[in-house]
Design a protein around this motif. Structure first.
Motif, PDB file in Angstrom:
ATOM      1  N   TYR A   1       7.956   1.211   3.789  1.00 18.84           N
ATOM      2  CA  TYR A   1       7.011   1.100   4.884  1.00 18.84           C
ATOM      3  C   TYR A   1       5.584   1.401   4.438  1.00 18.84           C
ATOM      4  O   TYR A   1       4.638   0.783   4.911  1.00 18.84           O
ATOM      5  CB  TYR A   1       7.402   2.015   6.041  1.00 18.84           C
ATOM      6  CG  TYR A   1       8.664   1.572   6.730  1.00 18.84           C
ATOM      7  CD1 TYR A   1       8.794   0.272   7.211  1.00 18.84           C
ATOM      8  CD2 TYR A   1       9.723   2.427   6.881  1.00 18.84           C
ATOM      9  CE1 TYR A   1       9.953  -0.146   7.827  1.00 18.84           C
ATOM     10  CE2 TYR A   1      10.894   2.022   7.503  1.00 18.84           C
ATOM     11  CZ  TYR A   1      11.000   0.733   7.976  1.00 18.84           C
ATOM     12  OH  TYR A   1      12.146   0.329   8.578  1.00 18.84           O
TER      13      TYR A   1
ATOM     14  N   TYR B   1       2.878  -1.266   5.307  1.00 28.43           N
ATOM     15  CA  TYR B   1       1.733  -0.932   6.141  1.00 28.43           C
ATOM     16  C   TYR B   1       0.482  -0.665   5.316  1.00 28.43           C
ATOM     17  O   TYR B   1      -0.618  -0.958   5.746  1.00 28.43           O
ATOM     18  CB  TYR B   1       2.033   0.287   7.015  1.00 28.43           C
ATOM     19  CG  TYR B   1       3.021   0.014   8.109  1.00 28.43           C
ATOM     20  CD1 TYR B   1       2.770  -0.942   9.075  1.00 28.43           C
ATOM     21  CD2 TYR B   1       4.219   0.708   8.170  1.00 28.43           C
ATOM     22  CE1 TYR B   1       3.680  -1.201  10.078  1.00 28.43           C
ATOM     23  CE2 TYR B   1       5.132   0.468   9.175  1.00 28.43           C
ATOM     24  CZ  TYR B   1       4.863  -0.485  10.123  1.00 28.43           C
ATOM     25  OH  TYR B   1       5.760  -0.732  11.115  1.00 28.43           O
TER      26      TYR B   1
ATOM     27  N   PHE C   1       0.835  -0.380  17.626  1.00 27.43           N
ATOM     28  CA  PHE C   1       0.899   0.668  16.614  1.00 27.43           C
ATOM     29  C   PHE C   1       1.171   0.090  15.227  1.00 27.43           C
ATOM     30  O   PHE C   1       0.671   0.598  14.231  1.00 27.43           O
ATOM     31  CB  PHE C   1       1.931   1.735  16.987  1.00 27.43           C
ATOM     32  CG  PHE C   1       1.391   2.741  17.958  1.00 27.43           C
ATOM     33  CD1 PHE C   1       0.634   3.810  17.523  1.00 27.43           C
ATOM     34  CD2 PHE C   1       1.620   2.596  19.320  1.00 27.43           C
ATOM     35  CE1 PHE C   1       0.119   4.731  18.417  1.00 27.43           C
ATOM     36  CE2 PHE C   1       1.107   3.515  20.224  1.00 27.43           C
ATOM     37  CZ  PHE C   1       0.353   4.584  19.772  1.00 27.43           C
ATOM     38  N   ASP C   2       1.939  -0.977  15.145  1.00 27.57           N
ATOM     39  CA  ASP C   2       2.147  -1.628  13.848  1.00 27.57           C
ATOM     40  C   ASP C   2       0.823  -2.151  13.301  1.00 27.57           C
ATOM     41  O   ASP C   2       0.539  -2.028  12.111  1.00 27.57           O
ATOM     42  CB  ASP C   2       3.159  -2.769  13.953  1.00 27.57           C
ATOM     43  CG  ASP C   2       4.590  -2.274  13.933  1.00 27.57           C
ATOM     44  OD1 ASP C   2       4.811  -1.088  13.609  1.00 27.57           O
ATOM     45  OD2 ASP C   2       5.486  -3.074  14.239  1.00 27.57           O
TER      46      ASP C   2
ATOM     47  N   LEU D   1      -1.239   0.818  12.108  1.00 23.29           N
ATOM     48  CA  LEU D   1      -0.756   1.348  10.830  1.00 23.29           C
ATOM     49  C   LEU D   1      -1.190   0.504   9.640  1.00 23.29           C
ATOM     50  O   LEU D   1      -1.094   0.949   8.500  1.00 23.29           O
ATOM     51  CB  LEU D   1       0.769   1.475  10.854  1.00 23.29           C
ATOM     52  CG  LEU D   1       1.327   2.596  11.721  1.00 23.29           C
ATOM     53  CD1 LEU D   1       2.848   2.545  11.736  1.00 23.29           C
ATOM     54  CD2 LEU D   1       0.846   3.949  11.245  1.00 23.29           C
ATOM     55  N   CYS D   2      -1.671  -0.694   9.886  1.00 21.96           N
ATOM     56  CA  CYS D   2      -2.132  -1.554   8.790  1.00 21.96           C
ATOM     57  C   CYS D   2      -3.564  -1.237   8.368  1.00 21.96           C
ATOM     58  O   CYS D   2      -4.089  -1.860   7.450  1.00 21.96           O
ATOM     59  CB  CYS D   2      -2.027  -3.026   9.182  1.00 21.96           C
ATOM     60  SG  CYS D   2      -0.325  -3.607   9.189  1.00 21.96           S
TER      61      CYS D   2
ATOM     62  N   LEU E   1       3.257   9.335   9.774  1.00 23.45           N
ATOM     63  CA  LEU E   1       2.794   8.201  10.580  1.00 23.45           C
ATOM     64  C   LEU E   1       3.862   7.120  10.683  1.00 23.45           C
ATOM     65  O   LEU E   1       4.143   6.606  11.770  1.00 23.45           O
ATOM     66  CB  LEU E   1       1.537   7.578   9.960  1.00 23.45           C
ATOM     67  CG  LEU E   1       0.255   8.359  10.075  1.00 23.45           C
ATOM     68  CD1 LEU E   1      -0.843   7.687   9.263  1.00 23.45           C
ATOM     69  CD2 LEU E   1      -0.150   8.462  11.525  1.00 23.45           C
ATOM     70  N   VAL E   2       4.429   6.782   9.554  1.00 27.02           N
ATOM     71  CA  VAL E   2       5.450   5.742   9.538  1.00 27.02           C
ATOM     72  C   VAL E   2       6.663   6.180  10.358  1.00 27.02           C
ATOM     73  O   VAL E   2       7.212   5.410  11.141  1.00 27.02           O
ATOM     74  CB  VAL E   2       5.851   5.398   8.091  1.00 27.02           C
ATOM     75  CG1 VAL E   2       7.063   4.494   8.055  1.00 27.02           C
ATOM     76  CG2 VAL E   2       4.685   4.746   7.374  1.00 27.02           C
TER      77      VAL E   2
ATOM     78  N   GLY F   1       6.003   3.811  13.246  1.00 21.35           N
ATOM     79  CA  GLY F   1       6.463   2.556  12.666  1.00 21.35           C
ATOM     80  C   GLY F   1       7.423   1.827  13.592  1.00 21.35           C
ATOM     81  O   GLY F   1       8.370   2.414  14.098  1.00 21.35           O
TER      82      GLY F   1
ATOM     83  N   PRO G   1       0.853  10.126   5.633  1.00 20.10           N
ATOM     84  CA  PRO G   1       1.318   8.743   5.798  1.00 20.10           C
ATOM     85  C   PRO G   1       2.802   8.625   6.142  1.00 20.10           C
ATOM     86  O   PRO G   1       3.190   7.782   6.950  1.00 20.10           O
ATOM     87  CB  PRO G   1       1.027   8.099   4.442  1.00 20.10           C
ATOM     88  CG  PRO G   1      -0.072   8.900   3.860  1.00 20.10           C
ATOM     89  CD  PRO G   1       0.133  10.290   4.373  1.00 20.10           C
TER      90      PRO G   1
ATOM     91  N   CYS H   1      -4.611   9.560  13.546  1.00 24.13           N
ATOM     92  CA  CYS H   1      -3.739   9.134  12.443  1.00 24.13           C
ATOM     93  C   CYS H   1      -4.282   9.544  11.080  1.00 24.13           C
ATOM     94  O   CYS H   1      -3.519   9.844  10.167  1.00 24.13           O
ATOM     95  CB  CYS H   1      -3.521   7.624  12.492  1.00 24.13           C
ATOM     96  SG  CYS H   1      -2.482   7.091  13.874  1.00 24.13           S
TER      97      CYS H   1
ATOM     98  N   LEU I   1      -5.493   4.571   6.122  1.00 17.81           N
ATOM     99  CA  LEU I   1      -4.383   5.489   6.365  1.00 17.81           C
ATOM    100  C   LEU I   1      -3.547   5.788   5.131  1.00 17.81           C
ATOM    101  O   LEU I   1      -2.879   6.800   5.068  1.00 17.81           O
ATOM    102  CB  LEU I   1      -3.477   4.933   7.472  1.00 17.81           C
ATOM    103  CG  LEU I   1      -4.124   4.806   8.839  1.00 17.81           C
ATOM    104  CD1 LEU I   1      -3.141   4.185   9.825  1.00 17.81           C
ATOM    105  CD2 LEU I   1      -4.595   6.154   9.351  1.00 17.81           C
TER     106      LEU I   1
END
Length: 160
Positions: A63, A67, A36-37, A40-41, A25-26, A30, A22, A17, A45
């Motif tokens: 998002y 995130y 995965f959520d 992503l936090c 990624l979302v 997302g 970014p 990632c 990232l």
């Protein structure tokens, strides 16, 4: 033996990632699932955000803010007029580059400078085609950016 991407350990997924934009990624991960959520936090990232295309939809910014946790971005580079980009969500920026900022962004920036301490960590500020350069100059001289090392507008350079 079949290997599924989702079965990789979080550490490996995070390394993958970190190599992606970014927004990609979302778009890709997302709301895929809770794992995965959570991934992503991760604050790493969304440290450097580059907005360089009109095709990036406004919901991606939402998002990124969700995130990326408000304030984790250190570099923001917007090279297109993004009327939907809300600068107030980027409170710990060290580097801000705005190319032809929209009227809304210029007004947001004036408000942020006048009323908050959001940009106190800013070290590098670059504007191309900013309408009110005098306001930024006065803010710099008034000490609104105590950590600022370099400020550029248009094709010239002004060092603090």
């Amino acid at each position: 033996m079949v290997t599924v991407f989702e079965y990789l350990p979080d550490e490996i997924l995070l390394l993958v990632c970190l190599q992606l934009h970014p927004f990609d990624l979302v778009h890709a991960f997302g709301h895929l699932n809770a794992r995965f959520d959570t991934l992503l936090c991760d604050y790493r990232l969304f440290r450097h955000i580059n907005i360089d295309s009109n095709k990036i939809a406004s919901n991606y910014t939402k998002y990124i803010i969700i995130y990326g946790r408000r304030g984790t971005a250190q570099t923001l580079r917007a090279t297109v007029k993004c009327h939907w980009l809300d600068l107030s969500h980027f409170i710990n920026l060290r580097k801000l580059i705005l190319c032809r900022p929209s009227r809304e962004q210029q007004n947001q920036l004036r408000t942020i400078i006048a009323t908050t301490q959001n940009l106190r960590q800013l070290r590098q500020l670059t504007f191309i085609k900013f309408d009110d350069e005098e306001y930024i100059s006065r803010s710099i001289m008034a000490g609104r950016f105590p950590n600022l090392i370099q400020c550029r507008y248009r094709d010239g350079t002004m060092n603090k």
